[in-house]
Scaffold this motif. Structure first.
Motif, mmCIF file in Angstrom:
data_model
loop_
_atom_site.group_PDB
_atom_site.id
_atom_site.type_symbol
_atom_site.label_atom_id
_atom_site.label_comp_id
_atom_site.label_asym_id
_atom_site.label_seq_id
_atom_site.Cartn_x
_atom_site.Cartn_y
_atom_site.Cartn_z
ATOM 1 N N SER A 62 97.590 80.658 69.781
ATOM 2 C CA SER A 62 96.872 79.391 69.677
ATOM 3 C C SER A 62 97.337 78.457 70.790
ATOM 4 O O SER A 62 98.335 78.726 71.475
ATOM 5 C CB SER A 62 97.161 78.740 68.327
ATOM 6 N N GLN A 63 96.652 77.351 70.944
ATOM 7 C CA GLN A 63 97.014 76.378 71.972
ATOM 8 C C GLN A 63 98.432 75.854 71.768
ATOM 9 O O GLN A 63 99.199 75.761 72.719
ATOM 10 C CB GLN A 63 96.022 75.220 71.980
ATOM 11 N N SER A 64 98.801 75.560 70.545
ATOM 12 C CA SER A 64 100.158 75.047 70.296
ATOM 13 C C SER A 64 101.218 76.103 70.589
ATOM 14 O O SER A 64 102.283 75.789 71.113
ATOM 15 C CB SER A 64 100.292 74.536 68.861
ATOM 16 N N ASP A 79 89.289 70.787 78.201
ATOM 17 C CA ASP A 79 89.845 71.930 77.480
ATOM 18 C C ASP A 79 90.467 72.963 78.416
ATOM 19 O O ASP A 79 90.692 74.101 78.035
ATOM 20 C CB ASP A 79 88.773 72.577 76.603
ATOM 21 N N HIS A 81 93.776 73.927 80.870
ATOM 22 C CA HIS A 81 95.175 73.650 81.213
ATOM 23 C C HIS A 81 95.502 74.402 82.489
ATOM 24 O O HIS A 81 95.224 75.597 82.600
ATOM 25 C CB HIS A 81 96.106 74.085 80.085
ATOM 26 N N TYR A 104 90.481 76.622 76.578
ATOM 27 C CA TYR A 104 90.535 76.716 75.121
ATOM 28 C C TYR A 104 89.173 76.444 74.501
ATOM 29 O O TYR A 104 88.356 75.694 75.037
ATOM 30 C CB TYR A 104 91.543 75.701 74.564
ATOM 31 N N THR A 105 88.940 77.065 73.345
ATOM 32 C CA THR A 105 87.722 76.820 72.573
ATOM 33 C C THR A 105 87.914 75.529 71.772
ATOM 34 O O THR A 105 89.033 75.023 71.675
ATOM 35 C CB THR A 105 87.462 77.981 71.596
ATOM 36 N N SER A 107 88.183 75.275 68.743
ATOM 37 C CA SER A 107 89.119 75.559 67.647
ATOM 38 C C SER A 107 90.539 75.810 68.154
ATOM 39 O O SER A 107 91.400 76.251 67.400
ATOM 40 C CB SER A 107 88.631 76.759 66.841
ATOM 41 N N HIS A 108 90.796 75.523 69.445
ATOM 42 C CA HIS A 108 92.120 75.620 70.080
ATOM 43 C C HIS A 108 92.642 77.038 70.244
ATOM 44 O O HIS A 108 93.836 77.246 70.362
ATOM 45 C CB HIS A 108 93.156 74.753 69.342
ATOM 46 N N SER A 109 91.750 78.014 70.270
ATOM 47 C CA SER A 109 92.158 79.364 70.644
ATOM 48 C C SER A 109 91.792 79.568 72.118
ATOM 49 O O SER A 109 91.031 78.797 72.685
ATOM 50 C CB SER A 109 91.477 80.412 69.763
#
Length: 117
Positions: A62-64, A79, A81, A104-105, A107-109
């Motif tokens: 995931s993004q995090s 979106d 990085h 990233y999407t 939904s942060h994937s």
């Protein structure tokens, strides 16, 4: 006109001297080495970028989790990085830049990871 030729020759010679050596060996990803910064340069990222780019485990994060692994991006735009891999400079001017881009999407994937030169 002769001064312009001398100036252009000087710029060419300085840029050739300033070029980073390109690492031909691929190294496995190492979080500590990835984060190391010397001045404006990341000396280990170029050797590790292939492992990040084609690693299915990283692509599933995931993004995090990516932020935990790679750290804060050098630049964020919407979106996307951007992680600086290497740069060739002439003084303050960037002549060439190699950047890892992660999109990233909503939904942060991760949607995709690409290398931009």
């Amino acid at each position: 006109m002769q001064r312009v030729g001398v100036f252009l020759s000087l710029i060419f010679l300085l840029s050739a001297c300033q070029m980073e050596q390109i690492s031909s060996s691929d190294a496995p990803f190492d979080k500590e080495k990835w984060a190391q910064k010397e001045g404006k340069d990341y000396p280990h990222r170029n050797a590790m970028v292939e492992d990040v780019l084609y690693n299915d485990t990283i692509r599933a994060l995931s993004q995090s989790a990516i932020l935990e692994l790679l750290g804060e991006a050098d630049r964020v735009q919407e979106d996307h990085h951007y992680y600086t891999i290497r740069q060739r400079r002439l003084g303050l001017w960037v002549l060439h830049s190699k950047t890892l881009v992660i999109k990233y999407t909503p939904s942060h994937s991760i949607e995709w990871i690409k290398l931009h030169e």
